[in-house]
Design a protein around this motif. Sequence first.
Motif, short mmCIF file in Angstrom:
data_model
loop_
_atom_site.label_atom_id
_atom_site.label_comp_id
_atom_site.label_asym_id
_atom_site.label_seq_id
_atom_site.Cartn_x
_atom_site.Cartn_y
_atom_site.Cartn_z
N TYR A 80 0.81 -1.21 0.00
CA TYR A 80 0.00 0.00 0.00
C TYR A 80 0.85 1.26 0.00
N MET A 81 2.10 1.14 0.43
CA MET A 81 3.03 2.25 0.24
C MET A 81 3.27 2.49 -1.25
N LEU A 82 3.35 1.43 -2.03
CA LEU A 82 3.53 1.57 -3.47
C LEU A 82 2.31 2.23 -4.11
N ASN A 83 1.12 1.91 -3.62
CA ASN A 83 -0.09 2.58 -4.12
C ASN A 83 -0.12 4.06 -3.73
N TYR A 84 0.52 4.37 -2.62
CA TYR A 84 0.53 5.74 -2.09
C TYR A 84 1.57 6.62 -2.79
N VAL A 85 2.51 6.00 -3.49
CA VAL A 85 3.63 6.73 -4.08
C VAL A 85 3.21 7.89 -4.99
N PRO A 86 2.25 7.72 -5.93
CA PRO A 86 1.90 8.86 -6.79
C PRO A 86 1.45 10.09 -6.01
N THR A 87 0.63 9.88 -4.98
CA THR A 87 0.16 11.01 -4.17
C THR A 87 1.30 11.60 -3.36
N TRP A 88 2.13 10.75 -2.76
CA TRP A 88 3.28 11.21 -1.95
C TRP A 88 4.26 11.99 -2.82
N ALA A 89 4.55 11.47 -4.00
CA ALA A 89 5.55 12.10 -4.87
C ALA A 89 5.07 13.46 -5.39
N THR A 90 3.77 13.56 -5.73
CA THR A 90 3.28 14.81 -6.32
C THR A 90 2.93 15.84 -5.25
N ARG A 91 2.28 15.39 -4.15
CA ARG A 91 1.84 16.34 -3.12
C ARG A 91 2.95 16.73 -2.14
N THR A 92 3.78 15.76 -1.74
CA THR A 92 4.78 16.01 -0.71
C THR A 92 6.15 16.37 -1.30
N LEU A 93 6.58 15.60 -2.30
CA LEU A 93 7.92 15.80 -2.87
C LEU A 93 7.94 16.81 -4.01
N GLY A 94 6.77 17.13 -4.56
CA GLY A 94 6.71 18.11 -5.63
C GLY A 94 7.18 17.60 -6.98
N LEU A 95 7.17 16.29 -7.18
CA LEU A 95 7.57 15.72 -8.47
C LEU A 95 6.38 15.66 -9.42
N PRO A 96 6.62 15.66 -10.73
CA PRO A 96 5.51 15.57 -11.68
C PRO A 96 4.82 14.21 -11.63
N ALA A 97 3.55 14.17 -12.04
CA ALA A 97 2.77 12.94 -11.99
C ALA A 97 3.39 11.86 -12.87
N SER A 98 3.97 12.25 -14.01
CA SER A 98 4.57 11.25 -14.90
C SER A 98 5.72 10.52 -14.22
N THR A 99 6.50 11.23 -13.40
CA THR A 99 7.60 10.60 -12.65
C THR A 99 7.07 9.59 -11.64
N ALA A 100 6.01 9.97 -10.93
CA ALA A 100 5.42 9.08 -9.92
C ALA A 100 4.89 7.81 -10.56
N TYR A 101 4.20 7.94 -11.69
CA TYR A 101 3.64 6.76 -12.35
C TYR A 101 4.73 5.91 -12.99
N THR A 102 5.82 6.52 -13.41
CA THR A 102 6.95 5.74 -13.93
C THR A 102 7.54 4.87 -12.83
N ALA A 103 7.68 5.44 -11.62
CA ALA A 103 8.22 4.68 -10.49
C ALA A 103 7.33 3.49 -10.15
N THR A 104 6.02 3.70 -10.12
CA THR A 104 5.12 2.59 -9.80
C THR A 104 5.06 1.58 -10.95
N LEU A 105 5.28 2.05 -12.17
CA LEU A 105 5.34 1.14 -13.31
C LEU A 105 6.54 0.20 -13.17
N VAL A 106 7.67 0.75 -12.75
CA VAL A 106 8.86 -0.07 -12.50
C VAL A 106 8.58 -1.09 -11.39
#
Length: 424
Positions: free
Chosen positions: A256-282
């Motif tokens: 569930y941390m992996l499911n949380y990554v897109p929200t954590w990366a975009t809201r907390t870390l300020g990374l773009p959504a495409s980066t977050a989804y690439t990480a979860t894709l990997v």
Amino acid sequence: MTSIARENGTISVRPSLYKTLFATCIGNALEWFDIAVYGFFASYIAHAFFPVTDPSVSLLLTFGSFGVAFLIRPLGAIVLGAYADKHGRKASLLLSINLMMLGGAIITFMPGYQTIGLAAPLLILVARLIQGFSAGGEFGSSTAFLVEHFPERKAFIASWQFATQGASTLLASAFGLGLAQCLSTDQLMAWGWRIPFAFGLIIGPIGLYIRRHVHEPQRYAQAEKSAHPVRALFGRQKRLIAVAIGLMVVSTAINYMLNYVPTWATRTLGLPASTAYTATLVAGIILTVVTPIAGLAAERFGRVRLLWSALGLLGFTILPAFWLMSRDVTAWSLILLVGWMALLKSVYFSTIPSMMADIFPISTRASGMAVSYNVAVTVFGGFAPFICTLLIRTTGSHFAPGFYLMATVFLSVLALWQAQKKQR
């Protein structure tokens, strides 16, 4: 394709390995695809159904509905698990996939808050409760079905339960990445987030058709049935439930941390959504490919050896990995962190279904696995995004989720130690 074998003077029909895998894992895939999509598109769902002036509160309400839906999973585990132990694994599998499709249809076609007001968040909660109830019985019934058909290959065949979770994460991440690239933010907010949920509805009828044409495991058919499996489970097997829950804790927390990554990366870390989804894709690729390979390795080197290796590496590397990530917030550091968690989870997760199946006798196996699995998922998985969001907001630290994962590692270490004692 099926094979016909004669055992103890009776003729048994045994489906092929691949048909059995497909029939059981497609429901598991549908369950986890819907869960992953809900987590990945949480910010868009928050906008559609939980619009408030503070975006953080809106997101907490969305993840709260995500977590609350998991509260009903233990009830689904008790009802559908007992149904599987009394009336058959196949009957329970058919019921659970029908309920999954119903919940998915509600989410897909539900009008937003602007159209129907308070009815929108309430009906979304109802849909999540239906999905949670059905998912509650899926794991126990399907894993029992697999290991009872192929006990000689139980480590490998049961590992596919979690390989399909990886495949679902992979597919959900691909949808997230593709939609983020093809649609504007306004389009995603308005209707784009519904596309993956609509796709999930296509999977359901296929799984339903396949499941109608499989046979009960011969070992279950010949075993003595318990008239009251739940009473037997909670009356004489409470310690077995505790051990099985503990084995699941760290794995479900990472999932569930992996499911949380897109929200954590975009809201907390300020990374773009495409980066977050690439990480979860990997992560999805790693989980899908490595998990069955680790299941094969467990057949050769032993399940316990792999479990201790994965737990040891998790215990020594999780906090440093999160700390390094917080010091150097880049796309590559996020991908490395997520990939490392997915790799260790794959090794650990691959052996857990067959270990849990061995803990319980056939008469209470589906109930025992369903209850222990869903208690772990509810307490340590369903509320993981909520807990991590709260930890970050309270501490102000980007790597606060690492402390949560360390606590779950400790609990699983204790459970594995107890499981070894039981085996000896």
